[in-house]
Design a protein around this motif. Sequence first.
Motif, PDB file in Angstrom:
ATOM      1  N   ASP A   1       3.906  11.085  11.751  1.00  0.00           N
ATOM      2  CA  ASP A   1       4.107  11.101  10.314  1.00  0.00           C
ATOM      3  C   ASP A   1       2.841  11.944   9.731  1.00  0.00           C
ATOM      4  O   ASP A   1       3.085  12.518   8.650  1.00  0.00           O
ATOM      5  CB  ASP A   1       3.609   9.579   9.911  1.00  0.00           C
ATOM      6  N   ALA A   2       1.666  11.660  10.276  1.00  0.00           N
ATOM      7  CA  ALA A   2       0.761  12.814   9.640  1.00  0.00           C
ATOM      8  C   ALA A   2       0.966  14.042   9.643  1.00  0.00           C
ATOM      9  O   ALA A   2       0.846  14.824   8.706  1.00  0.00           O
ATOM     10  CB  ALA A   2      -0.674  12.346  10.424  1.00  0.00           C
ATOM     11  N   ALA A   3       1.512  14.644  10.810  1.00  0.00           N
ATOM     12  CA  ALA A   3       2.055  15.938  10.933  1.00  0.00           C
ATOM     13  C   ALA A   3       3.222  16.193   9.706  1.00  0.00           C
ATOM     14  O   ALA A   3       2.680  17.290   9.385  1.00  0.00           O
ATOM     15  CB  ALA A   3       2.491  16.262  12.512  1.00  0.00           C
ATOM     16  N   LYS A   4       3.953  15.707   9.695  1.00  0.00           N
ATOM     17  CA  LYS A   4       4.941  15.623   8.750  1.00  0.00           C
ATOM     18  C   LYS A   4       4.345  15.790   7.337  1.00  0.00           C
ATOM     19  O   LYS A   4       4.495  16.747   6.173  1.00  0.00           O
ATOM     20  CB  LYS A   4       5.888  14.818   8.493  1.00  0.00           C
ATOM     21  N   TRP A   5       3.490  15.036   6.886  1.00  0.00           N
ATOM     22  CA  TRP A   5       2.675  14.684   5.637  1.00  0.00           C
ATOM     23  C   TRP A   5       1.923  16.209   5.410  1.00  0.00           C
ATOM     24  O   TRP A   5       1.812  16.685   4.273  1.00  0.00           O
ATOM     25  CB  TRP A   5       2.041  13.623   5.518  1.00  0.00           C
TER      26      TRP A   5
ATOM     27  N   LYS B   1      -7.361   7.859   5.734  1.00  0.00           N
ATOM     28  CA  LYS B   1      -8.285   6.942   7.116  1.00  0.00           C
ATOM     29  C   LYS B   1      -8.549   7.853   8.195  1.00  0.00           C
ATOM     30  O   LYS B   1      -9.747   8.159   8.773  1.00  0.00           O
ATOM     31  CB  LYS B   1      -7.201   5.895   7.651  1.00  0.00           C
ATOM     32  N   LEU B   2      -7.398   8.997   8.519  1.00  0.00           N
ATOM     33  CA  LEU B   2      -7.799  10.170   9.625  1.00  0.00           C
ATOM     34  C   LEU B   2      -8.898  10.813   8.991  1.00  0.00           C
ATOM     35  O   LEU B   2      -9.475  11.468   9.928  1.00  0.00           O
ATOM     36  CB  LEU B   2      -6.381  10.739   9.750  1.00  0.00           C
ATOM     37  N   THR B   3      -8.764  11.420   7.719  1.00  0.00           N
ATOM     38  CA  THR B   3      -9.724  12.126   7.256  1.00  0.00           C
ATOM     39  C   THR B   3     -11.200  11.688   7.526  1.00  0.00           C
ATOM     40  O   THR B   3     -12.283  12.403   7.824  1.00  0.00           O
ATOM     41  CB  THR B   3      -9.481  12.526   5.837  1.00  0.00           C
TER      42      THR B   3
ATOM     43  N   ILE C   1       1.131  -1.132   0.215  1.00  0.00           N
ATOM     44  CA  ILE C   1       0.017   0.018  -0.068  1.00  0.00           C
ATOM     45  C   ILE C   1       0.722   1.419   0.011  1.00  0.00           C
ATOM     46  O   ILE C   1       2.073   1.067   0.246  1.00  0.00           O
ATOM     47  CB  ILE C   1      -0.960   0.000   1.356  1.00  0.00           C
ATOM     48  N   ASP C   2       0.333   2.370  -0.311  1.00  0.00           N
ATOM     49  CA  ASP C   2       0.765   3.670  -0.104  1.00  0.00           C
ATOM     50  C   ASP C   2       0.577   4.290   1.106  1.00  0.00           C
ATOM     51  O   ASP C   2      -0.507   4.777   1.562  1.00  0.00           O
ATOM     52  CB  ASP C   2       0.163   4.719  -1.464  1.00  0.00           C
ATOM     53  N   GLU C   3       1.451   4.020   2.166  1.00  0.00           N
ATOM     54  CA  GLU C   3       1.217   4.439   3.679  1.00  0.00           C
ATOM     55  C   GLU C   3       0.738   5.760   3.826  1.00  0.00           C
ATOM     56  O   GLU C   3      -0.297   5.831   4.524  1.00  0.00           O
ATOM     57  CB  GLU C   3       2.348   4.147   4.443  1.00  0.00           C
ATOM     58  N   ARG C   4       1.309   6.659   3.248  1.00  0.00           N
ATOM     59  CA  ARG C   4       1.074   8.159   3.268  1.00  0.00           C
ATOM     60  C   ARG C   4      -0.732   8.479   2.780  1.00  0.00           C
ATOM     61  O   ARG C   4      -1.420   8.953   3.599  1.00  0.00           O
ATOM     62  CB  ARG C   4       1.948   8.942   2.612  1.00  0.00           C
ATOM     63  N   ALA C   5      -0.791   7.789   1.848  1.00  0.00           N
ATOM     64  CA  ALA C   5      -2.172   7.873   1.322  1.00  0.00           C
ATOM     65  C   ALA C   5      -3.192   7.181   2.242  1.00  0.00           C
ATOM     66  O   ALA C   5      -4.327   7.905   2.376  1.00  0.00           O
ATOM     67  CB  ALA C   5      -2.153   7.467  -0.140  1.00  0.00           C
ATOM     68  N   ILE C   6      -2.815   6.088   2.606  1.00  0.00           N
ATOM     69  CA  ILE C   6      -3.870   5.483   3.371  1.00  0.00           C
ATOM     70  C   ILE C   6      -4.212   5.908   4.770  1.00  0.00           C
ATOM     71  O   ILE C   6      -5.031   6.132   5.115  1.00  0.00           O
ATOM     72  CB  ILE C   6      -3.333   3.869   3.683  1.00  0.00           C
TER      73      ILE C   6
END
Length: 327
Positions: free
Chosen positions: A319-323, A300-302, A291-296
């Motif tokens: 990770d989410a904060a960085k992205w 998911k959080l959204t 999978i594409d971890e960042r996209a997933i």
Amino acid sequence: MKKMTEFKRHRRLRNSAGMRAIVRETELKTADLVYPLFVVEGDHIKNEVSSMPGVYQISLDYLEEEIDELLKLGIPSVLLFGIPEEKDEAGSGAYDPEGIVQKAIRQIKQKTSELLVIADTCLCEYTSHGHCGLIHNGDVDNDASLPLHVKTAVTQAEAGADIIAPSNMMDGFVAEIRQGLDEAGFAHIPVMSYAVKYASAFYGPFRDAADSTPQFGDRKTYQMDPANRLEAMREAQSDIEEGADFLIVKPALSYMDIIRDVKNNHPVPVVAYNVSGEYSMVKAASLNGWIDERAIVLEKLTSMKRAGADIIITYFAKDAAKWLQEN
């Protein structure tokens, strides 16, 4: 020329990145995120949790480094869990004024006032049997356990916790903790109740991180049956009546309908706990290149925000904060 059949042109609002952004209904922000931290007794300890890649148990000498990173990323809140050196049947380390979580709270507050400190208020990490209260005749004694949870909450507040988050699912736990905090002079400290906490299979990796696996039986007599929806509404309503200021739904992914129901029925902030099993499944798939971890993760959080969560407790917070900064 033949007239076309009339239909709606929904794609007009999707035809460019700018157009999609201007009509976007749900926004995920770093300010929505809470990062769980596992603090342990001892020195020079930074143990990666085998079932949760990227998540560590840390000793207090690494705590300042951790807090610096969170502040740099703009993450506004931490949720503290403690792993003591010794455990006993009464979980006395949970309410020891010099317990590991109480020490961590004081250390954070001495360093910064910018970070909100949420204290998980439970006994399971501290009891030798791994349950969330005192054991009587093979089960958790609800009423006998409540005073210990109150003592835990008060010592956490005395140490400087900004929010008390009781997770034990005892009947009456919010009422007792609210009264105990008020009587101890902490009427200003809010209670973030684990109001709707299911007896879920998604908690497995957390028990590795917090060393809190029950030594016998399970927690089904006090945590909720995953099949039940109306019961969740009763639990949430009870906690509101008893003085809860926030309501947590745990886990998140398989319980989006519950998050929405709680949000629709209660005018308080709703918190989704994106739990360890949800984290580990994504990590495992990502490490295997599936999978594409960042996209997933961001999707998911959204989706949790869209379901009604105002706040999200997640091991992906860093990770989410960085992205989100890169977007």
